[in-house]
Design a protein around this motif. Structure first.
Motif, PDB file in Angstrom:
ATOM      1  N   ALA A 189      -7.555  30.658  42.303  1.00 38.10           N
ATOM      2  CA  ALA A 189      -6.307  30.770  41.541  1.00 38.10           C
ATOM      3  C   ALA A 189      -6.464  30.068  40.201  1.00 38.10           C
ATOM      4  CB  ALA A 189      -5.151  30.153  42.324  1.00 38.10           C
ATOM      5  N   ILE A 190      -5.838  30.636  39.172  1.00 43.31           N
ATOM      6  CA  ILE A 190      -5.799  30.021  37.841  1.00 43.31           C
ATOM      7  C   ILE A 190      -4.360  29.599  37.575  1.00 43.31           C
ATOM      8  CG2 ILE A 190      -6.267  30.278  35.389  1.00 43.31           C
ATOM      9  CD1 ILE A 190      -8.758  30.573  37.017  1.00 43.31           C
ATOM     10  N   VAL A 191      -4.163  28.303  37.313  1.00 40.48           N
ATOM     11  CA  VAL A 191      -2.809  27.798  37.052  1.00 40.48           C
ATOM     12  C   VAL A 191      -2.778  27.088  35.713  1.00 40.48           C
ATOM     13  CG1 VAL A 191      -2.250  27.552  39.498  1.00 40.48           C
ATOM     14  CG2 VAL A 191      -3.275  25.629  38.276  1.00 40.48           C
ATOM     15  N   ARG A 192      -1.630  27.146  35.088  1.00 42.23           N
ATOM     16  CA  ARG A 192      -1.429  26.406  33.837  1.00 42.23           C
ATOM     17  C   ARG A 192      -0.976  24.991  34.176  1.00 42.23           C
ATOM     18  NH1 ARG A 192       0.052  28.671  28.493  1.00 42.23           N
ATOM     19  NH2 ARG A 192       0.536  26.915  27.131  1.00 42.23           N
ATOM     20  N   VAL A 193      -1.633  23.998  33.613  1.00 38.76           N
ATOM     21  CA  VAL A 193      -1.359  22.596  33.924  1.00 38.76           C
ATOM     22  C   VAL A 193      -0.367  22.040  32.907  1.00 38.76           C
ATOM     23  CG1 VAL A 193      -2.374  20.323  34.312  1.00 38.76           C
ATOM     24  CG2 VAL A 193      -3.700  22.381  34.847  1.00 38.76           C
ATOM     25  N   PRO A 194       0.727  21.430  33.356  1.00 37.24           N
ATOM     26  CA  PRO A 194       1.663  20.797  32.414  1.00 37.24           C
ATOM     27  C   PRO A 194       0.950  19.755  31.554  1.00 37.24           C
ATOM     28  CG  PRO A 194       2.611  20.907  34.612  1.00 37.24           C
ATOM     29  CD  PRO A 194       1.175  21.312  34.749  1.00 37.24           C
ATOM     30  N   THR A 195       1.421  19.598  30.332  1.00 40.52           N
ATOM     31  CA  THR A 195       0.753  18.727  29.368  1.00 40.52           C
ATOM     32  C   THR A 195       0.609  17.295  29.884  1.00 40.52           C
ATOM     33  OG1 THR A 195       1.576  20.056  27.531  1.00 40.52           O
ATOM     34  CG2 THR A 195       0.846  17.837  27.021  1.00 40.52           C
ATOM     35  N   SER A 196       1.650  16.760  30.502  1.00 37.63           N
ATOM     36  CA  SER A 196       1.583  15.378  30.968  1.00 37.63           C
ATOM     37  C   SER A 196       0.509  15.196  32.036  1.00 37.63           C
ATOM     38  CB  SER A 196       2.944  14.944  31.522  1.00 37.63           C
ATOM     39  OG  SER A 196       3.332  15.769  32.611  1.00 37.63           O
ATOM     40  N   GLN A 197       0.371  16.176  32.937  1.00 36.85           N
ATOM     41  CA  GLN A 197      -0.643  16.076  33.971  1.00 36.85           C
ATOM     42  C   GLN A 197      -2.039  16.334  33.406  1.00 36.85           C
ATOM     43  OE1 GLN A 197       0.325  14.717  36.444  1.00 36.85           O
ATOM     44  NE2 GLN A 197       2.490  15.205  36.692  1.00 36.85           N
ATOM     45  N   ALA A 198      -2.118  17.221  32.413  1.00 35.69           N
ATOM     46  CA  ALA A 198      -3.408  17.462  31.763  1.00 35.69           C
ATOM     47  C   ALA A 198      -3.894  16.199  31.063  1.00 35.69           C
ATOM     48  CB  ALA A 198      -3.282  18.609  30.767  1.00 35.69           C
TER      49      ALA A 198
ATOM     50  N   PHE B 258      -5.718  24.921  31.546  1.00 34.26           N
ATOM     51  CA  PHE B 258      -5.750  25.756  32.734  1.00 34.26           C
ATOM     52  C   PHE B 258      -6.717  25.175  33.763  1.00 34.26           C
ATOM     53  CE2 PHE B 258      -4.752  28.286  29.017  1.00 34.26           C
ATOM     54  CZ  PHE B 258      -3.590  28.948  29.421  1.00 34.26           C
ATOM     55  N   MET B 259      -6.343  25.345  35.022  1.00 39.82           N
ATOM     56  CA  MET B 259      -7.161  24.839  36.123  1.00 39.82           C
ATOM     57  C   MET B 259      -7.485  25.970  37.087  1.00 39.82           C
ATOM     58  SD  MET B 259      -6.291  21.901  38.982  1.00 39.82           S
ATOM     59  CE  MET B 259      -6.529  20.514  37.856  1.00 39.82           C
ATOM     60  N   ALA B 260      -8.737  25.996  37.555  1.00 36.91           N
ATOM     61  CA  ALA B 260      -9.150  26.899  38.627  1.00 36.91           C
ATOM     62  C   ALA B 260      -9.273  26.084  39.906  1.00 36.91           C
ATOM     63  CB  ALA B 260     -10.480  27.564  38.283  1.00 36.91           C
TER      64      ALA B 260
ATOM     65  N   PHE C 183     -12.540  21.876  41.829  1.00 34.36           N
ATOM     66  CA  PHE C 183     -11.686  22.476  40.812  1.00 34.36           C
ATOM     67  C   PHE C 183     -12.409  22.410  39.468  1.00 34.36           C
ATOM     68  CE2 PHE C 183     -10.686  17.994  40.365  1.00 34.36           C
ATOM     69  CZ  PHE C 183     -10.496  17.820  39.005  1.00 34.36           C
ATOM     70  N   ALA C 184     -11.868  23.119  38.503  1.00 36.04           N
ATOM     71  CA  ALA C 184     -12.362  23.061  37.121  1.00 36.04           C
ATOM     72  C   ALA C 184     -11.160  23.128  36.194  1.00 36.04           C
ATOM     73  CB  ALA C 184     -13.333  24.211  36.839  1.00 36.04           C
ATOM     74  N   ILE C 185     -11.295  22.526  35.037  1.00 36.06           N
ATOM     75  CA  ILE C 185     -10.187  22.483  34.082  1.00 36.06           C
ATOM     76  C   ILE C 185     -10.731  22.608  32.667  1.00 36.06           C
ATOM     77  CG2 ILE C 185     -10.207  19.950  33.927  1.00 36.06           C
ATOM     78  CD1 ILE C 185      -7.136  20.071  33.647  1.00 36.06           C
ATOM     79  N   LEU C 186      -9.964  23.224  31.794  1.00 36.41           N
ATOM     80  CA  LEU C 186     -10.298  23.309  30.367  1.00 36.41           C
ATOM     81  C   LEU C 186      -9.046  23.632  29.587  1.00 36.41           C
ATOM     82  CD1 LEU C 186     -10.242  26.576  29.606  1.00 36.41           C
ATOM     83  CD2 LEU C 186     -12.539  26.530  30.538  1.00 36.41           C
TER      84      LEU C 186
END
Length: 408
Positions: free
Chosen positions: A190-199, A230-232, A254-257
């Motif tokens: 799944a690909i999800v958009r991460v809220p700015t504060s959590q990113a 975004f996080m996978a 997981f992965a994030i960018l």
């Protein structure tokens, strides 16, 4: 005879070069024209051709502390040179022994140096660098650095031989052309958009002990040019994950960018290739249009001005992290494809960074070695930052280098 001697002395006297701060209303047209005449880049590689909408200061405008200097030459005070600089606070990969917190230094970034081809070898570039360094020191910078390609010998010679910079880091620039076809994504990811504060929280955890991680990461993530983080992650974990929770748990893999809309700053163009290369690239697009079901990875038209998406903050964890990262890169590729004007996806990472092998790219379009050069400007700052960062040139304390897209 005396008058002739005086005239001869006046003719031999060097013409003064005046370096001053850029004035948009007065200098914009002249600087835009200078930039146009000073297109840079190596043959067959993307080269910087113009700032979007002719905004010469766009590349440093996203930093609170920034400046742009111009060099005037001759009686007519013609603008023959330009340079930009900005100052940010970043990590240097070291820890404060008493607290185990990252060491931060005030770092200046020097970029966009241009000198008219008809006014080179007059010391103008050196004077621009020196004046910019003076501005950096006055504004609290402890170090200054610049970046260029390893084949850009004139720039490297200027900074390393005349201005006393040392070669410091060698990240890789990885480029993936965007063609007509979308890339399929695995059904179990799944690909999800991460809220700015959590990113921001995740990035501080993942990159604080790396090099060049900006202290104002929150400003970077909320910048209008940042298209999101975004996080996978495994799809089976999706129902258990609440990104808005203050104490959320990450999955084991997981992965994030984050994605930067670089086309809103400047344009690229591939120049200096042969007619045969033009024809071959055009042929791939023709064949792809005629038989699209084969899904040929045709070469986009990169011989005209185009934009690109830049991936930054690439981080992965867990045994399945590499597959997650590759999936994320495919997701960004599909974003760029829908954009239409972004014809490549770009990432820049350290050569020893584990994510490097998981980023899809075409070797022909990529740089195997970028060169970052650094110089110590003074001993300002706290005691923990006074150990000379320049001396750690043989091995980085961290294999990870955070590449700030605002530096592009």
């Amino acid at each position: 005879m005396i008058l002739k001697k005086i005239a001869a002395v006046e003719e031999a006297a060097p013409v003064a070069v005046i370096v001053r701060e850029y004035c948009e209303t007065r200098d914009k047209a002249a600087v835009v024209e200078l930039e146009r005449r000073c297109e840079i880049g190596q043959p067959g590689k993307p080269s910087l051709v113009t700032d979007l909408k002719g905004d010469p200061i766009a590349r440093v405008r996203n930093f609170v502390s920034h400046t742009m200097l111009v060099a005037e030459y001759g009686q007519g005070r013609e603008i023959v040179g330009v340079i930009r600089g900005c100052i940010k606070t970043v990590t240097n990969g070291k820890l404060i022994s008493s607290t185990q917190l990252p060491v931060h230094v005030n770092l200046a970034y020097i970029l966009g140096l241009r000198v008219s081809s008809t006014h080179r070898r007059l010391g103008i570039a050196t004077k621009l660098v020196e004046e910019l360094e003076n501005w950096c020191k006055k504004n609290g910078a402890e170090y200054a650095y610049m970046a260029t390609e390893c084949s850009n010998h004139p720039s490297l010679n200027l900074f390393t031989k005349k201005c006393n910079y040392v070669k410091f880091r060698n990240p890789m620039v990885l480029v993936q052309p965007v063609h007509r076809h979308a890339k399929p994504l695995p059904s179990d990811i799944a690909i999800v958009r991460v809220p700015t504060s959590q990113a921001e929280h995740l990035y501080r955890r993942a990159f604080s002990f790396s090099e060049f991680f900006p202290k104002d990461i929150n400003q970077l993530l909320t910048n209008k040019l940042n298209l999101g983080t975004f996080m996978a992650l495994p799809k089976k974990f999706l129902s258990e994950w609440n990104p808005n929770s203050e104490n959320f748990d990450f999955p084991h893999s997981f992965a994030i960018l984050s994605v930067w809309n670089a086309k809103e700053v400047y344009r690229l163009r591939v120049k200096g290739v042969s007619r045969l290369t033009h024809a071959v690239c055009f042929g791939t697009r023709v064949v792809d249009a005629m038989i699209p079901w084969l899904k040929i990875p045709s070469v986009p038209n990169v011989f005209r001005d185009f934009g690109f998406h830049f991936m930054h903050g690439l981080h992965m964890e867990g045994d399945d992290g590499p597959r997650m990262m590759t999936t994320l890169c495919k997701f960004v590729y599909n974003m760029a494809r829908k954009d239409g004007d972004s014809r490549v996806v770009v990432a820049e990472v350290g050569q020893a960074d584990p994510v490097r092998r998981s980023i899809p790219h075409w070797k022909k379009f990529s740089w195997d070695e970028d060169v970052w050069c650094i110089k110590k400007l003074g001993d300002e700052g706290n005691a923990a930052s006074r150990e000379d960062w320049c001396k750690s040139t043989t091995a980085s304390p961290s294999s990870v280098i955070f590449v700030d897209p605002r530096d592009l």
